[in-house]
Design a protein around this motif. Structure first.
Motif, mmCIF file in Angstrom:
data_model
loop_
_atom_site.group_PDB
_atom_site.id
_atom_site.type_symbol
_atom_site.label_atom_id
_atom_site.label_comp_id
_atom_site.label_asym_id
_atom_site.label_seq_id
_atom_site.Cartn_x
_atom_site.Cartn_y
_atom_site.Cartn_z
ATOM 1 N N VAL A 1 68.767 28.876 83.153
ATOM 2 C CA VAL A 1 69.195 30.481 82.942
ATOM 3 C C VAL A 1 69.470 30.824 84.708
ATOM 4 C CG1 VAL A 1 68.308 32.480 83.088
ATOM 5 C CG2 VAL A 1 67.341 31.311 81.405
ATOM 6 N N THR A 2 68.975 30.355 85.405
ATOM 7 C CA THR A 2 68.994 30.247 87.224
ATOM 8 C C THR A 2 70.810 29.358 87.654
ATOM 9 O OG1 THR A 2 66.860 30.180 87.577
ATOM 10 C CG2 THR A 2 68.562 29.755 89.439
ATOM 11 N N GLN A 3 71.140 28.365 86.578
ATOM 12 C CA GLN A 3 72.550 27.920 86.730
ATOM 13 C C GLN A 3 73.140 28.333 86.297
ATOM 14 O OE1 GLN A 3 72.195 23.827 84.518
ATOM 15 N NE2 GLN A 3 74.141 23.108 85.692
ATOM 16 N N GLN A 4 73.162 29.060 85.523
ATOM 17 C CA GLN A 4 73.633 30.430 84.696
ATOM 18 C C GLN A 4 74.529 31.037 85.394
ATOM 19 O OE1 GLN A 4 75.953 29.359 81.873
ATOM 20 N NE2 GLN A 4 74.854 27.132 82.038
ATOM 21 N N ALA A 5 73.836 31.630 85.690
ATOM 22 C CA ALA A 5 73.457 32.856 85.991
ATOM 23 C C ALA A 5 74.568 32.830 87.743
ATOM 24 C CB ALA A 5 72.483 33.690 86.843
ATOM 25 N N TYR A 6 73.859 31.526 88.346
ATOM 26 C CA TYR A 6 74.646 31.594 89.536
ATOM 27 C C TYR A 6 75.905 30.328 89.301
ATOM 28 C CZ TYR A 6 75.614 29.438 93.645
ATOM 29 O OH TYR A 6 75.666 28.592 95.599
ATOM 30 N N ALA A 7 76.723 30.340 87.775
ATOM 31 C CA ALA A 7 77.406 30.197 87.611
ATOM 32 C C ALA A 7 78.492 31.278 87.384
ATOM 33 C CB ALA A 7 77.330 29.103 86.212
ATOM 34 N N ALA A 8 78.171 31.906 86.763
ATOM 35 C CA ALA A 8 78.119 33.387 86.750
ATOM 36 C C ALA A 8 78.941 34.309 88.020
ATOM 37 C CB ALA A 8 77.516 34.346 85.447
ATOM 38 N N GLY A 9 77.836 34.239 88.531
ATOM 39 C CA GLY A 9 78.499 34.869 90.213
ATOM 40 C C GLY A 9 79.463 34.307 90.781
ATOM 41 N N THR A 10 79.358 32.829 90.689
ATOM 42 C CA THR A 10 80.621 32.150 91.371
ATOM 43 C C THR A 10 82.320 32.816 90.566
ATOM 44 O OG1 THR A 10 80.765 30.212 89.755
ATOM 45 C CG2 THR A 10 79.687 29.906 92.135
ATOM 46 N N ARG A 11 81.945 32.829 89.179
ATOM 47 C CA ARG A 11 83.383 33.738 88.678
ATOM 48 C C ARG A 11 83.334 35.300 89.418
ATOM 49 N NH1 ARG A 11 82.904 29.272 87.596
ATOM 50 N NH2 ARG A 11 82.560 28.374 85.420
ATOM 51 N N ILE A 12 83.017 35.648 89.712
ATOM 52 C CA ILE A 12 82.831 37.025 90.458
ATOM 53 C C ILE A 12 83.660 36.246 91.323
ATOM 54 C CG2 ILE A 12 81.231 38.775 91.393
ATOM 55 C CD1 ILE A 12 79.568 38.942 89.275
ATOM 56 N N VAL A 13 83.394 36.016 92.542
ATOM 57 C CA VAL A 13 83.985 35.093 93.916
ATOM 58 C C VAL A 13 85.493 35.301 93.606
ATOM 59 C CG1 VAL A 13 83.940 34.215 95.545
ATOM 60 C CG2 VAL A 13 81.682 35.086 94.089
ATOM 61 N N SER A 14 85.850 34.215 92.075
ATOM 62 C CA SER A 14 86.625 33.419 92.109
ATOM 63 C C SER A 14 87.745 34.974 91.776
ATOM 64 C CB SER A 14 86.984 32.828 91.112
ATOM 65 O OG SER A 14 85.942 31.524 91.030
ATOM 66 N N ALA A 15 87.356 35.822 90.851
ATOM 67 C CA ALA A 15 87.857 37.277 90.171
ATOM 68 C C ALA A 15 88.365 37.901 91.315
ATOM 69 C CB ALA A 15 87.121 37.810 89.120
ATOM 70 N N ALA A 16 87.596 38.410 92.219
ATOM 71 C CA ALA A 16 87.402 39.034 93.452
ATOM 72 C C ALA A 16 89.243 38.490 94.076
ATOM 73 C CB ALA A 16 85.868 39.483 94.474
ATOM 74 N N ASP A 17 88.936 37.089 94.701
ATOM 75 C CA ASP A 17 89.798 36.314 95.224
ATOM 76 C C ASP A 17 90.965 36.460 94.352
ATOM 77 O OD1 ASP A 17 90.592 33.981 97.623
ATOM 78 O OD2 ASP A 17 91.253 32.896 95.760
ATOM 79 N N GLN A 18 91.004 36.190 93.264
ATOM 80 C CA GLN A 18 92.545 36.522 92.561
ATOM 81 C C GLN A 18 92.671 37.952 93.210
ATOM 82 O OE1 GLN A 18 92.311 35.799 88.676
ATOM 83 N NE2 GLN A 18 91.584 32.741 89.540
ATOM 84 N N MET A 19 91.797 38.783 92.990
ATOM 85 C CA MET A 19 92.817 40.110 92.654
ATOM 86 C C MET A 19 92.861 40.770 94.265
ATOM 87 S SD MET A 19 89.789 42.270 90.589
ATOM 88 C CE MET A 19 90.147 43.635 90.408
ATOM 89 N N LEU A 20 92.275 39.791 95.444
ATOM 90 C CA LEU A 20 92.506 40.108 96.886
ATOM 91 C C LEU A 20 94.441 39.895 96.838
ATOM 92 C CD1 LEU A 20 89.740 39.505 98.986
ATOM 93 C CD2 LEU A 20 90.543 41.541 98.683
ATOM 94 N N GLN A 21 94.063 38.077 95.994
ATOM 95 C CA GLN A 21 95.499 37.742 96.864
ATOM 96 C C GLN A 21 96.693 38.886 95.543
ATOM 97 O OE1 GLN A 21 96.494 34.774 97.934
ATOM 98 N NE2 GLN A 21 94.472 34.350 98.952
ATOM 99 N N GLU A 22 96.503 39.145 94.968
ATOM 100 C CA GLU A 22 97.214 40.108 93.701
ATOM 101 C C GLU A 22 97.714 41.309 94.682
ATOM 102 O OE1 GLU A 22 98.971 39.768 91.641
ATOM 103 O OE2 GLU A 22 98.206 37.518 90.902
ATOM 104 N N SER A 23 96.360 41.899 95.272
ATOM 105 C CA SER A 23 96.572 43.015 96.426
ATOM 106 C C SER A 23 97.776 42.440 97.285
ATOM 107 C CB SER A 23 95.164 43.785 97.247
ATOM 108 O OG SER A 23 94.586 43.906 96.093
ATOM 109 N N LEU A 24 97.159 41.433 98.304
ATOM 110 C CA LEU A 24 98.421 40.686 99.179
ATOM 111 C C LEU A 24 99.726 40.305 98.977
ATOM 112 C CD1 LEU A 24 95.758 38.352 101.340
ATOM 113 C CD2 LEU A 24 96.826 40.364 101.576
ATOM 114 N N ASN A 25 100.470 40.543 97.341
ATOM 115 C CA ASN A 25 101.239 39.926 97.009
ATOM 116 C C ASN A 25 102.377 41.619 97.141
ATOM 117 O OD1 ASN A 25 101.152 37.039 96.890
ATOM 118 N ND2 ASN A 25 100.251 37.230 95.091
#
Length: 459
Positions: free
Chosen positions: A432-456
């Motif tokens: 459960v902890t491993q999956q929750a951690y992986a889900a958290g990294t997906r949020i970071v990746s999604a936020a990073d992509q959204m920031l990139q789109e904003s900068l573009n």
């Protein structure tokens, strides 16, 4: 909250799951540690202050939660000094901080543990596998009572156990209304009685205080066996007290049921030397078989001496109704209680801790002597204790002061408590902890992509 808020929440989640992973890894690593208490992880949501119509999800914080009040499995072991607790208490222990002039120096601070794998060290102290020394209260070896009030490190001695003088013989039993001695003849009235006139120096109707060796064979035919017991002189010398009962008068013979008790004072006597000595008391019984004299619960055997071993004055204790005279078809004395309170010197053999928390030393003479009483402590808030290396805890303001117990309640000798970690449960939490951690990294990746789109957008 925005993208940066989402990143902050995601990072707090990653940090919280990492903390949970740390606790899980520690639990798994200590799954075989004696009496280890696992650490659980609690998650607290952190909500920023905002109007009701603008409430937003917040970050998360992880904190540890102890499970000191959850017992591990208790298993039986062959080591007599291993102990476990079937209660919510803790053993009181103290660490050794060094030595001075060859003597151990202790910290002077109490710690508390459930780890009960105690063994004797070279100095006769009980120390567990983590290096903490068991504390308890000393016991007076003569009385068996606790002789102190402040717990101290238990110190055992392998010295010889001094002899203890026999000062009391406990005796209970039933004498037959008609003793079927060798000389008894049911067709001859009074044949079951001992007549002092038949013995050298004796007179009919007068108590026969001693039996000469030459009359031993006759004496054995006129008496019944009363049991034998080994007593000990002050220096530990043993002496076997052989007893025989002689009925000297009876109601059927027109008198009162009266008995005399004799013991062997010199088994090597010959000729006119005294072999048997009478206890200077007459035992009489009423028609209902109850003893009418002596009226107390014991008598004194003055200057008990057997085969040259001088024991001294010994109390012959039979209790309120310990000796009776009821009809018995076998015509023999039935002894139900026969013991004494002395013993010879003994060499130290082993030590064990009993279920009542008593530290018991065993000696070569068969004696088991209580040496100390293990002390335990309970806390109103055991989960608020502070953890230290080696499975020990110290009291805190949140845990409250220790509530000590000297009764030995809950202590199990020859037992050991295992870790309360469940491997299967920990692996489930790990997934459960491993999956929750992986889900958290997906949020970071999604936020990073959204920031990139904003900068573009400004290109």
């Amino acid at each position: 909250m925005g993208i940066y808020g989402a990143l902050s929440s995601a990072v707090s989640g990653l940090r919280a799951q990492a903390h949970a992973l740390e606790n899980i890894s520690g639990n798994i690593a200590n799954s075989q540690t004696t009496a280890y208490k696992r650490i659980e992880t609690d998650f607290l949501d952190l909500i920023p202050d905002a109007p009701l119509n603008r409430q937003i999800p917040g970050a998360v914080q992880a904190q540890s939660r102890s499970t000191n009040d959850i017992k591990g499995d208790i298993k039986s072991v062959s080591t007599g000094t291993y102990i476990a607790l079937n209660s919510n208490g803790f053993f009181v222990v103290e660490p050794k901080v060094g030595q001075s002039d060859g003597n151990a120096v202790f910290a002077g601070t109490n710690f508390y543990t459930r780890r009960g794998d105690f063994e004797i060290d070279k100095d006769g102290r009980l120390v567990n596998g983590a290096g903490y020394y068991l504390k308890g209260l000393p016991i007076d070896t003569r009385t068996g009572n606790i002789s102190g009030s402040v717990p101290e490190v238990i110190q055992l001695s392998n010295a010889f156990l001094p002899a203890q003088l026999s000062s009391r013989i406990n005796y209970q039993g039933n004498l037959p209304q008609v003793p079927k001695t060798t000389a008894y003849n049911p067709t001859v009235p009074g044949s079951e009685l001992l007549d002092a006139g038949d013995y050298a120096g004796g007179t009919t109707g007068t108590p026969l205080n001693q039996i000469e060796a030459g009359d031993n064979a006759l004496f054995l035919t006129n008496t019944i066996e009363g049991g034998s017991i080994t007593v000990f002189a002050e220096n530990g010398a043993p002496a076997v007290v052989q007893m025989r009962w002689a009925k000297v008068d009876s109601q059927a013979n027109g008198g009162t049921d009266t008995w005399h008790l004799y013991y062997v004072s010199d088994s090597n006597a010959t000729g006119t030397d005294a072999m048997w000595t009478r206890v200077d008391t007459e035992f009489t019984f009423g028609p209902d078989g109850s003893m009418t004299a002596p009226t107390g619960t014991s008598i004194d055997i003055a200057n008990l001496t057997v085969n040259g071993v001088q024991v001294g004055d010994v109390e012959f204790n039979f209790g309120a109704k310990g000796i009776s005279q009821f009809a018995d078809v076998n015509g023999t004395a039935r002894v139900t209680t026969l013991n004494q309170n002395g013993y010879g010197a003994g060499e130290f053999v082993s030590v064990a801790i009993a279920d009542n928390g008593r530290v018991v030393a065993t000696y070569s003479n068969g004696m088991r002597i209580d040496m100390a009483q293990v002390v335990t402590a309970e806390f109103n808030a055991a989960n608020q204790l502070k953890r230290h290396d080696g499975g020990v805890y110290s009291a805190t303001a949140e845990s409250g002061e220790p509530i000590t117990d000297v009764s030995g309640g809950g202590i199990l000798g020859g037992s050991l408590e295992a870790s309360n970690t469940d491997i299967s449960e920990e692996f489930t939490k790990l997934i459960v902890t491993q999956q929750a951690y992986a889900a958290g990294t997906r949020i970071v990746s999604a936020a990073d992509q959204m920031l990139q789109e904003s900068l573009n957008m400004i290109r």
